[in-house]
Motif scaffolding. Structure first.
Motif, PDB file in Angstrom:
ATOM      1  N   SER A 156      41.517  53.163  40.325  1.00 18.49           N
ATOM      2  CA  SER A 156      42.242  52.130  41.080  1.00 18.49           C
ATOM      3  C   SER A 156      43.737  52.449  41.202  1.00 18.49           C
ATOM      4  N   MET A 157      44.309  53.068  40.180  1.00 16.71           N
ATOM      5  CA  MET A 157      45.750  53.310  40.206  1.00 16.71           C
ATOM      6  C   MET A 157      46.147  54.467  41.122  1.00 16.71           C
ATOM      7  N   ILE A 167      37.726  45.294  46.438  1.00 20.40           N
ATOM      8  CA  ILE A 167      37.705  44.743  45.079  1.00 20.40           C
ATOM      9  C   ILE A 167      39.052  44.077  44.791  1.00 20.40           C
ATOM     10  N   LEU A 168      40.124  44.772  45.126  1.00 24.34           N
ATOM     11  CA  LEU A 168      41.464  44.224  44.882  1.00 24.34           C
ATOM     12  C   LEU A 168      41.674  42.948  45.695  1.00 24.34           C
ATOM     13  N   GLU A 169      41.253  42.984  46.949  1.00 22.55           N
ATOM     14  CA  GLU A 169      41.421  41.803  47.802  1.00 22.55           C
ATOM     15  C   GLU A 169      40.530  40.661  47.329  1.00 22.55           C
ATOM     16  N   GLY A 170      39.343  41.015  46.830  1.00 26.15           N
ATOM     17  CA  GLY A 170      38.437  39.989  46.306  1.00 26.15           C
ATOM     18  C   GLY A 170      39.061  39.285  45.106  1.00 26.15           C
ATOM     19  N   ALA A 213      44.815  46.572  35.537  1.00 30.77           N
ATOM     20  CA  ALA A 213      43.710  45.970  34.779  1.00 30.77           C
ATOM     21  C   ALA A 213      42.400  46.715  35.052  1.00 30.77           C
ATOM     22  N   LEU A 214      42.259  47.211  36.285  1.00 28.43           N
ATOM     23  CA  LEU A 214      41.006  47.874  36.682  1.00 28.43           C
ATOM     24  C   LEU A 214      41.011  49.381  36.410  1.00 28.43           C
ATOM     25  N   ALA A 215      42.063  49.868  35.766  1.00 29.67           N
ATOM     26  CA  ALA A 215      42.200  51.315  35.613  1.00 29.67           C
ATOM     27  C   ALA A 215      41.034  51.942  34.865  1.00 29.67           C
ATOM     28  N   GLY A 216      40.354  51.159  34.037  1.00 28.70           N
ATOM     29  CA  GLY A 216      39.230  51.721  33.278  1.00 28.70           C
ATOM     30  C   GLY A 216      37.879  51.514  33.907  1.00 28.70           C
ATOM     31  N   THR A 244      35.952  42.503  33.966  1.00 32.66           N
ATOM     32  CA  THR A 244      37.360  42.857  33.784  1.00 32.66           C
ATOM     33  C   THR A 244      38.255  41.900  34.569  1.00 32.66           C
ATOM     34  N   ALA A 245      37.838  41.605  35.797  1.00 26.32           N
ATOM     35  CA  ALA A 245      38.639  40.731  36.665  1.00 26.32           C
ATOM     36  C   ALA A 245      38.676  39.309  36.109  1.00 26.32           C
ATOM     37  N   LYS A 246      37.553  38.861  35.560  1.00 28.78           N
ATOM     38  CA  LYS A 246      37.489  37.505  35.004  1.00 28.78           C
ATOM     39  C   LYS A 246      38.484  37.374  33.841  1.00 28.78           C
TER      40      LYS A 246
END
Lengths: 771, 191
Positions: A690-691, B154-157, B140-143, B121-123
């Motif tokens: 993502s990054m 995903i980011l927009e969601g 936060a989503l890096a993993g 992760t998003a929650k």
């Protein structure tokens, strides 16, 4: 008997009338101005709720009653023959139900790469299976290995293969065997070609040349390969993580691998990605089926991540020598290409498409396949194209710069595609092509722009049938046995049927991924949607016709005047009759109307046989650290008629990130001493996360191409073709030095900068020479 | 010897009370099993996916006491007395969680295999930070790896769900458009 109809084909302000001959029972392609309810509207996936609630069951998740676990033992050696396998100790361990050895099953004693299958075990628990693998004693005859193209091409290199197999073989043009024209004729022809094209290049105003290389990229789907197999009364039921359900079935019923199931059902409703690696059952599919047969209970055999990275497929690497002659007016006169690539222990399938897309004049191209002791390549999202486009597009920029022509104008000069001609301007506009940036290494952090094109051929073809059923109580379903690996095929198949029947999405049930349903294609060549949707529309059209005949018969109306729209029966040109779809269905005498229709075998004449795309990248390079950040990618895509912008855009974005990942990060690293892959995991095999994700501006053109009744072209592969090439061009633009080698790691950037700066101090250096 | 040790371990069953998605469960499992294995095999909660079993891909992410954890690296025996949340426990009654709704509507789930882990992760992120910036969401989503979508949806969601959870009903994520067509909600011009 085909029938002739008049249609409009084209896009934007380029429409023309065309007379096409279509199959006599086919329905006319949608026309500009048609009132469509769903087609062209962003429509969420029909299986989205299952996916976000965790109820979507993948192969990995299956657990038929009594299921046990299968595991595969792999060779640790770079190149070996298996002398003997002793399974006695392993057999006696607790929980072990079946053991198979690869030489016996595949009639092949060799283990030609580290990761090659040696044996397989099924046991009650995963741990028991692993313990049994450790207890198997294998005696190897270890041979010297070559794991890189460079090593395998060396004079006196160890033999990778067996028998008469040489390490390097010409794969294109192919050697002719026993047919008209001998090999010496071919050699003569190639020598003549080399001389003729060499002269054309030499006589051109300007000559540019370079040697480009790209790395091995693994597919790395998040769900690994494998299946859960269960034999029930001689019938094999196999939940497979497959992108070709029917191909998988055909392998398990054939002689290959010796499964020879008399009857076989493949179930693949949900598949966690494939990207070209899941066409075949593979050795793991065969071993799973045979373990289940021998154990007498269902077996779960899904690869672990290491097995996936080692043996489940990859995009071959490439070494491409390119030389191009160009005249000052911008017209390319001729191109000489020599390329090498390794598809693993074989020689086929490692070509690079570096002579497509543009008109590159007279071409002298020879390709070689190089055997190495590495895991085998498989088709990988646009096989051969991203690596070929990388080399070709660097050459395009080098040539444009050499004659002092704008890089986009130079491409336009050598490109006749009617759609791409428009796309260049869209891409230029959206990336702000003429903006001022700190280019050519002019600051510690500099920026650059790059552009590249793509081409694809994905209108689909014969080989799919769809079944549409409308029941007396108004239920509708459409069935096709092909799979949806995330592409959106299932959703779009439902949209096409709902559109034809004048219904909403939630009124049509879609059934896929089951080989007991009508024949469907592999998810390959981006042809799935263009193959499945015309069959689905045709079946829906004829089901509607039958329903309208029933209505007409009961009401004394003329069936040819009736249609379905907005969930009601309409009189064409007048409006609704007031009869709802449900009340029309209730008029049936039988329980249901069922129509099975095959897709017309041929594509019709249309606007364009190929789909076109242009991508532009904007990057930032830190000259102190060598780090490259892709800021933005503009991806202009043509996929014929856009049926669902949501899934279309998603495919483009997915292609772009895999392309950026290929440009900057991913690479298989082989240990040349030990002969094995060092990064058979996700920790050391770096994929874009993502990054690292750039802004992606997707531009979807809507092209009425007339090739089939849905006019759609697939979009899985085209978007990955241009991305790495555009990114590399942008990095070269930012640095003022050409990048010849993917992935563009910080180390390579710093090396290129050092060479650039050293060259500045030696003014005598010949222009155009590789740094 | 090593093999005998392993098979002995296989028989070393433990019974533990695990609290999963707000309900207590008495579960028997081999002592060495990871939380991922116990959720999937003993409890039939297969929404949590296997990706690598090495803690590298994020596919198996669940929440333990509200924090995202890689369930393939967590021993189930150590989870007693802690609150475990999986994708199956995400719905609010019969309604989708705003994150699930936004992911489904926007197409943030493509093949869908990474989706449960990313939702978890998003929650956790939104519970701690109701209005994250784009940079905060991205890190936060890096993993969590995704091989299909290109991450944007995903980011927009997550942005959309966060807005809904804050009560901001006017927020609209960017939508797809066909080139030359008016954007949804825009009136076609008269010209």
């Amino acid at each position: 008997m085909p029938k002739e109809i008049q249609i409009k084909v084209g896009f934007g302000d380029q429409f023309r009338d065309l007379t096409v001959r279509i199959q006599d029972d086919d329905v006319k392609p949608w026309q500009p101005g048609d009132r469509l309810n769903l087609i062209g509207q962003s429509t969420p996936r029909v299986d989205a709720v299952a996916k976000v609630t965790g109820t979507a069951n993948y192969s990995y998740d299956q657990k038929p009653k009594g299921m046990i676990y299968g595991k595969i033992l792999r060779s640790p050696h770079g190149n070996a023959d298996i002398v003997s396998i002793d399974i006695d100790k392993a057999k006696k361990l607790p929980g072990v139900r079946a053991i198979l050895t690869a030489p016996e099953i595949f009639e092949d004693e060799s283990a030609r790469y580290a990761g090659a299958e040696v044996a397989a075990v099924a046991a009650d628990t995963e741990m028991q299976a692993e313990a049994a693998l450790r207890a198997i004693e294998v005696e190897y005859d270890i041979k010297p290995h070559c794991v890189t193209v460079e090593d395998a091409r060396k004079e006196g290199a160890p033999q990778v293969g067996r028998g008469e197999q040489v390490n390097v073989a010409r794969i294109s043009p192919r050697q002719r065997r026993g047919r008209r024209g001998s090999n010496s004729d071919m050699d003569e022809r190639l020598a003549r070609q080399e001389a003729a094209v060499g002269k054309v290049i030499q006589d051109s105003d300007v000559v540019v040349e370079g040697e480009f290389s790209t790395q091995v990229q693994t597919h790395a789907p998040l769900e690994t390969h494998g299946s859960v197999c269960s034999w029930e009364d001689g019938r094999l039921i196999c939940w497979a993580s497959s992108q070709a359900t029917f191909g998988f079935r055909n392998e398990l019923t054939s002689n290959w691998g010796g499964v020879r199931a008399k009857s076989c059902q493949i179930l693949s409703e949900y598949v966690g990605g494939g990207f070209g690696s899941k066409f075949s059952a593979g050795r793991e599919g065969v071993l799973g089926a045979l373990l289940a047969k021998e154990a007498g209970v269902p077996v779960h055999l899904m690869l672990d991540r290491s097995g996936e990275q080692l043996s489940a497929g990859n995009r071959p690497d490439s070494l491409q020598q390119m030389k191009m002659g160009v005249n000052k007016d911008g017209v390319i006169q001729g191109t000489r290409i020599r390329s090498w690539g390794t598809p693993g222990t074989g020689t086929g399938g490692a070509g690079a498409h570096n002579d497509g897309i543009y008109n590159i004049g007279e071409v002298d191209k020879i390709e070689y396949g190089v055997r190495t002791n590495t895991g085998g390549a498989k088709a990988h999202r646009a096989p051969g194209w991203p690596q070929g486009a990388f080399a070709l597009e660097q050459m395009m920029d080098m040539a444009a710069d050499e004659i002092g022509m704008d890089r986009v104008e130079f491409r336009k000069k050598n490109d006749e595609h009617p759609i791409r001609k428009v796309e260049y301007d869209i891409a230029k506009d959206r990336i702000k092509w003429n903006r001022s940036l700190t280019r050519n290494g002019g600051a510690e952090i500099c920026q650059g722009l790059g552009i590249a094109s793509n081409l694809w051929f994905s209108a689909g073809g014969g080989g799919a049938s769809a079944l549409v059923r409308i029941t007396k109580d108004g239920q509708v379903e459409v069935r096709n046995g092909a799979q949806d690996i995330g592409t959106g095929t299932r959703t779009v198949m439902g949209m096409v049927v709902a559109e034809e029947l004048g219904l909403e999405m939630n009124q049509v049930a879609t059934r896929i991924g089951n080989t007991d349903d009508p024949q469907g294609p592999a998810s390959g060549g981006s042809t799935t949607i263009g193959t499945v949707t015309p069959a689905a529309r045709l079946a829906a059209f004829h089901a509607k016709k039958e329903l309208m005949e029933i209505v007409a018969d009961r009401k004394g109306w003329d069936a040819s005047e009736l249609d379905l729209k907005d969930q009601e029966v309409w009189r064409i040109g007048e409006g609704s009759t007031g009869m709802t779809f449900e009340s029309a269905c209730a008029l049936m005498d039988d329980d249901a109307i069922e129509v099975l229709k095959g897709r017309p075998r041929r594509n019709y004449e249309g606007f364009s046989d190929t789909n076109a795309g242009v991508q532009a990248a904007h990057v930032e390079v830190n000259q102190a650290t060598g780090a490259v950040k892709v800021l933005k990618v503009v991806a202009v895509a043509d996929a014929g008629k856009i049926l669902n912008p949501l899934t279309s855009e998603s495919q483009v974005r997915g292609g772009v990130i895999q392309g950026v990942s290929f440009a900057l990060f991913e690479r298989r690293i082989m240990d040349r001493q030990k002969g094995r892959m060092l990064n058979d995991d996700f920790e050391n095999y770096k994929m874009l996360g993502s990054m690292d994700c750039p802004e992606i501006d997707v531009v979807l053109l809507d092209v009425y191409n007339g090739k089939s009744n849905t006019q759609v072209m697939g979009l899985g592969e085209p978007p990955i073709v241009a991305t790495a090439a555009a990114v590399a061009n942008a990095v070269s633009d930012a640095l003022g030095v050409r990048m010849y080698d993917l992935p563009i790691t910080p180390k390579k950037v710093l090396e290129a900068i050092a060479k650039r700066d050293a060259a500045k101090e030696v003014p005598a250096q010949k222009k155009g020479e590789r740094l | 010897m090593e093999q005998q040790d392993h098979s002995a371990m296989e028989h070393q069953q433990v019974f533990k009370k695990l609290s999963v998605n707000g309900e207590p469960h008495s579960v028997g499992f081999s002592v060495h099993h990871s939380l991922l294995e116990v959720l999937r095999e003993q409890m039939q909660l297969t929404g949590t996916k296997h990706g690598c079993e090495l803690g590298e891909c994020g596919t198996c992410t669940v929440l333990i006491d509200g924090q995202p954890v890689l369930s393939c690296l967590e021993l189930a025996v150590e989870c007693e007395g802690r609150e475990i949340t999986t994708v199956e426990g995400m719905m609010i009654g019969n309604d989708l969680h705003p994150l699930q709704e936004a992911f489904a509507d926007l197409g943030a789930a493509q093949c869908g295999y990474c989706t449960p882990g990313i939702l978890m992760t998003a929650k956790a992120l939104l519970e701690e930070n109701p209005a994250p910036t784009r940079d905060e969401v991205v890190s936060a989503l890096a993993g969590n790896l995704c091989r299909c979508t290109g991450y944007h949806k995903i980011l927009e969601g997550i942005d959309w769900a966060a807005a809904k959870m804050r009560g901001d009903e006017d927020f609209r994520p960017p939508r797809e458009a066909i080139y030359g067509d008016p954007l949804p909600g825009e009136e076609p011009s008269d010209a």
